[in-house]
Design an enzyme around this catalytic site. Structure first.
Site, PDB file in Angstrom:
ATOM      1  N   GLU A   1      27.410  29.818 -30.173  1.00 59.93           N
ATOM      2  CA  GLU A   1      28.039  29.294 -31.464  1.00 59.93           C
ATOM      3  C   GLU A   1      29.448  29.778 -31.410  1.00 59.93           C
ATOM      4  OE1 GLU A   1      25.517  29.908 -34.578  1.00 59.93           O
ATOM      5  OE2 GLU A   1      23.917  28.399 -34.203  1.00 59.93           O
TER       6      GLU A   1
ATOM      7  N   HIS B   1      25.820  25.742 -38.269  1.00 56.32           N
ATOM      8  CA  HIS B   1      25.211  26.950 -38.872  1.00 56.32           C
ATOM      9  C   HIS B   1      25.424  26.963 -40.311  1.00 56.32           C
ATOM     10  CE1 HIS B   1      23.055  30.821 -37.224  1.00 56.32           C
ATOM     11  NE2 HIS B   1      22.924  30.622 -38.315  1.00 56.32           N
TER      12      HIS B   1
HETATM   13  N1  LIG Z   1      20.511  28.038 -39.988  1.00 58.71           N
HETATM   14  C1  LIG Z   1      20.416  29.015 -40.720  1.00 58.71           C
HETATM   15  O1  LIG Z   1      21.576  29.475 -41.472  1.00 58.71           O
HETATM   16  C2  LIG Z   1      19.267  30.214 -41.090  1.00 58.71           C
HETATM   17  C3  LIG Z   1      19.344  30.863 -42.184  1.00 58.71           C
HETATM   18  C4  LIG Z   1      18.135  31.654 -42.404  1.00 58.71           C
HETATM   19  C5  LIG Z   1      17.178  31.893 -41.309  1.00 58.71           C
HETATM   20  N2  LIG Z   1      17.562  31.219 -40.249  1.00 58.71           N
HETATM   21  C6  LIG Z   1      16.620  31.364 -39.127  1.00 58.71           C
HETATM   22  O2  LIG Z   1      15.295  30.921 -39.525  1.00 58.71           O
HETATM   23  C7  LIG Z   1      14.238  31.947 -38.925  1.00 58.71           C
HETATM   24  C8  LIG Z   1      13.062  31.754 -39.676  1.00 58.71           C
HETATM   25  O3  LIG Z   1      13.376  32.242 -40.883  1.00 58.71           O
HETATM   26  P1  LIG Z   1      12.057  32.721 -42.128  1.00 58.71           P
HETATM   27  O4  LIG Z   1      12.839  33.276 -43.119  1.00 58.71           O
HETATM   28  O5  LIG Z   1      11.242  31.436 -42.360  1.00 58.71           O
HETATM   29  O6  LIG Z   1      11.293  33.840 -41.175  1.00 58.71           O
HETATM   30  P2  LIG Z   1       9.953  34.462 -41.351  1.00 58.71           P
HETATM   31  O7  LIG Z   1       9.949  35.815 -40.594  1.00 58.71           O
HETATM   32  O8  LIG Z   1       9.513  34.501 -42.865  1.00 58.71           O
HETATM   33  O9  LIG Z   1       8.957  33.295 -40.690  1.00 58.71           O
HETATM   34  C9  LIG Z   1       9.033  33.078 -39.298  1.00 58.71           C
HETATM   35  C10 LIG Z   1       7.559  32.470 -38.870  1.00 58.71           C
HETATM   36  O10 LIG Z   1       7.541  32.505 -37.264  1.00 58.71           O
HETATM   37  C11 LIG Z   1       6.346  32.891 -36.898  1.00 58.71           C
HETATM   38  N3  LIG Z   1       6.321  33.110 -35.376  1.00 58.71           N
HETATM   39  C12 LIG Z   1       7.136  34.095 -34.611  1.00 58.71           C
HETATM   40  N4  LIG Z   1       6.604  33.662 -33.515  1.00 58.71           N
HETATM   41  C13 LIG Z   1       6.137  32.561 -33.553  1.00 58.71           C
HETATM   42  C14 LIG Z   1       5.398  31.755 -32.263  1.00 58.71           C
HETATM   43  N5  LIG Z   1       5.788  32.217 -31.017  1.00 58.71           N
HETATM   44  N6  LIG Z   1       5.227  30.359 -32.615  1.00 58.71           N
HETATM   45  C15 LIG Z   1       4.911  30.165 -33.838  1.00 58.71           C
HETATM   46  N7  LIG Z   1       5.292  30.828 -34.997  1.00 58.71           N
HETATM   47  C16 LIG Z   1       5.857  32.118 -34.808  1.00 58.71           C
HETATM   48  C17 LIG Z   1       6.145  34.048 -37.740  1.00 58.71           C
HETATM   49  O11 LIG Z   1       4.687  34.404 -37.681  1.00 58.71           O
HETATM   50  C18 LIG Z   1       6.617  33.913 -39.070  1.00 58.71           C
HETATM   51  O12 LIG Z   1       5.450  33.268 -39.761  1.00 58.71           O
HETATM   52  C19 LIG Z   1      14.912  33.227 -38.842  1.00 58.71           C
HETATM   53  O13 LIG Z   1      14.464  34.044 -38.064  1.00 58.71           O
HETATM   54  C20 LIG Z   1      16.386  32.746 -38.654  1.00 58.71           C
HETATM   55  O14 LIG Z   1      16.541  32.931 -37.188  1.00 58.71           O
HETATM   56  C21 LIG Z   1      18.532  30.426 -39.951  1.00 58.71           C
HETATM   57  O1  LIG Z   2      25.376  34.428 -42.068  1.00 52.32           O
HETATM   58  C1  LIG Z   2      24.984  33.226 -42.083  1.00 52.32           C
HETATM   59  O2  LIG Z   2      25.450  32.335 -42.792  1.00 52.32           O
HETATM   60  C2  LIG Z   2      23.880  32.738 -41.084  1.00 52.32           C
HETATM   61  C3  LIG Z   2      22.480  33.233 -42.027  1.00 52.32           C
HETATM   62  C4  LIG Z   2      21.259  32.806 -40.917  1.00 52.32           C
HETATM   63  O3  LIG Z   2      21.339  32.356 -39.788  1.00 52.32           O
HETATM   64  C5  LIG Z   2      20.285  33.988 -41.263  1.00 52.32           C
HETATM   65  O4  LIG Z   2      19.713  34.309 -40.298  1.00 52.32           O
HETATM   66  O5  LIG Z   2      20.129  34.243 -42.335  1.00 52.32           O
END
Ligand SMILES: NC(=O)c1ccc[n+]([C@@H]2O[C@H](COP(=O)([O-])OP(=O)(O)OC[C@H]3O[C@@H](n4cnc5c(N)ncnc54)[C@H](O)[C@@H]3O)[C@@H](O)[C@H]2O)c1
Ligand SMILES: O=C(O)CC[C@@H](O)C(=O)O
Length: 341
Positions: free
Chosen positions: A261, A279
């Site tokens: 990114e 993102h």
């Molecule tokens: N786009 C964004 O801005 C943004 C924002 C927040 C989080 N995220 C991403 O979203 C992801 C998930 O967030 P969350 O808060 O739900 O995390 P979380 O830790 O609550 O949930 C992740 C889930 O994935 C499961 N998991 C791990 N390995 C796995 C596999 N191989 N197969 C299936 N399931 C599996 C875990 O058991 C867990 O339940 C974060 O790790 C982050 O990378 C992106």
């Molecule tokens: O910093 C951000 O806005 C991205 C956050 C998101 O990817 C996260 O993992 O919480």
């Protein structure tokens, strides 16, 4: 006692910075500028980042005073937690702060794909009005597959179940009963791919999940699949997805995240059936306020626990000061189930 230095290397809301400024010397840098970051971290006791700063072994080598790294957000994939452990540096994140915002974006992207909203908007802006060119499909009655049933996955289940979708989930770390209680039928990854009309990815990016959805998995997918990834780039192999989108096995994909990114060289960007966003999952005032405040409070607690700040100060925990507590004590992570050292 001199005011400890907190280095903030990604954007944080002003009110979170003010919370830190009340007790610490706050310095700013741009985590994307490696030279400046390595120079600035030399005096820092705590480093606060979002996703724009790579915190690796080299950063720890330049940070002799560093006691903690706080990630305002969920994913710790930009922080080398093993290297932090080796350097005696605590790592924490704010695991719950942006789950609702990411879930809402996921729903928005799913509806946008189903109803061709971005293309239709462009069409009208061009002065055209061909309504039959944008015939979509309802989500109601279709099958949703949730890959990763953590905080965000569960928020997505609640919201899309209200669209009258049948909901499946695959998460080997969630017990089947728990999965059912969350409103989803537990299935294997193969079944998730074969049965889902809409697949949404909510996994952390780890060695185990990188490339988890590749050529072989996409070949198992139900023809005409819509895929949404608001988790991390690289979990879905970009070359394999580009091929599947070109030959129509996957009808459309909405991607908030990319392997690199910004995604200048991604094979996905030029495809008409890809809806990319920069993102934006955590990009709401509410999520940033929660993550910023929580990160600031964690930073203050880290400083207290290392004896660098009086306990109970601004934003502090109010715990009595424990004289001489300067050892490598670990600060517990906010929330449950988060990773850290
Ligand atoms: N786009 C964004 O801005 C943004 C924002 C927040 C989080 N995220 C991403 O979203 C992801 C998930 O967030 P969350 O808060 O739900 O995390 P979380 O830790 O609550 O949930 C992740 C889930 O994935 C499961 N998991 C791990 N390995 C796995 C596999 N191989 N197969 C299936 N399931 C599996 C875990 O058991 C867990 O339940 C974060 O790790 C982050 O990378 C992106
Ligand atoms: O910093 C951000 O806005 C991205 C956050 C998101 O990817 C996260 O993992 O919480």
């Amino acid at each position: 006692m001199p005011r400890p230095v907190v280095l903030v290397s990604d954007p944080l809301p002003d009110d979170a910075l003010d919370l830190l400024r009340a007790a610490c010397e706050v310095r700013r840098t741009d985590g994307g500028d490696r030279t400046r970051l390595l120079a600035a971290v030399a005096d820092a006791s705590v480093l606060v980042v979002r996703s724009g700063t790579r915190v690796d072994r080299e950063v720890f080598a330049h940070a002799p005073l560093l006691k903690g790294v706080v990630r305002a957000g969920v994913g710790l994939d930009n922080v080398d937690t093993a290297a932090a452990d080796g350097a005696g540096v605590s790592v924490a994140n704010t695991p719950a702060a942006n789950a609702v915002s990411v879930a809402e974006l996921t729903v928005g992207l799913a509806v946008a794909l189903a109803r061709h909203i971005p293309e239709a908007a462009q069409h009208v802006r061009r002065g055209e009005w061909n309504r039959s060119a944008f015939k979509g499909g309802e989500l109601a009655g279709r099958t949703l597959g949730v890959l990763g049933l953590g905080r965000i996955g569960r928020q997505v289940v609640r919201r899309l179940a209200a669209f009258d979708m049948t909901v499946l989930a695959h998460d080997p770390y969630v017990a089947d009963d728990d999965c059912r209680r969350a409103g989803a039928e537990p299935v294997t990854l193969g079944e998730l791919l074969a049965r889902s009309d809409l697949l949404t990815v909510h996994l952390p990016r780890t060695a185990e999940t990188e490339g988890l959805i590749g050529e072989r998995e996409l070949a198992l997918a139900k023809p005409g699949l819509h895929l949404v990834n608001t988790a991390r780039g690289g979990i879905v192999d970009e070359d394999a997805l580009a091929r599947a989108l070109k030959d129509g096995r996957v009808a459309a994909a909405a991607l908030d995240v990319f392997a690199v990114e910004p995604p200048r060289d991604s094979p996905l960007l030029g495809l008409p059936n890809v809806l990319p966003t920069p993102h934006l999952g955590a990009g709401t005032a509410e999520a940033q306020h929660r993550a910023g405040h929580e990160a600031a409070r964690i930073a203050l607690r880290m400083l207290e626990s290392r004896g660098l700040l009086e306990a109970g100060g601004p934003g502090g925990t109010g715990r009595p000061a424990a004289p001489g507590r300067t050892g490598p004590e670990r600060v517990p992570l906010a929330g449950t189930g988060a990773r850290g050292v």
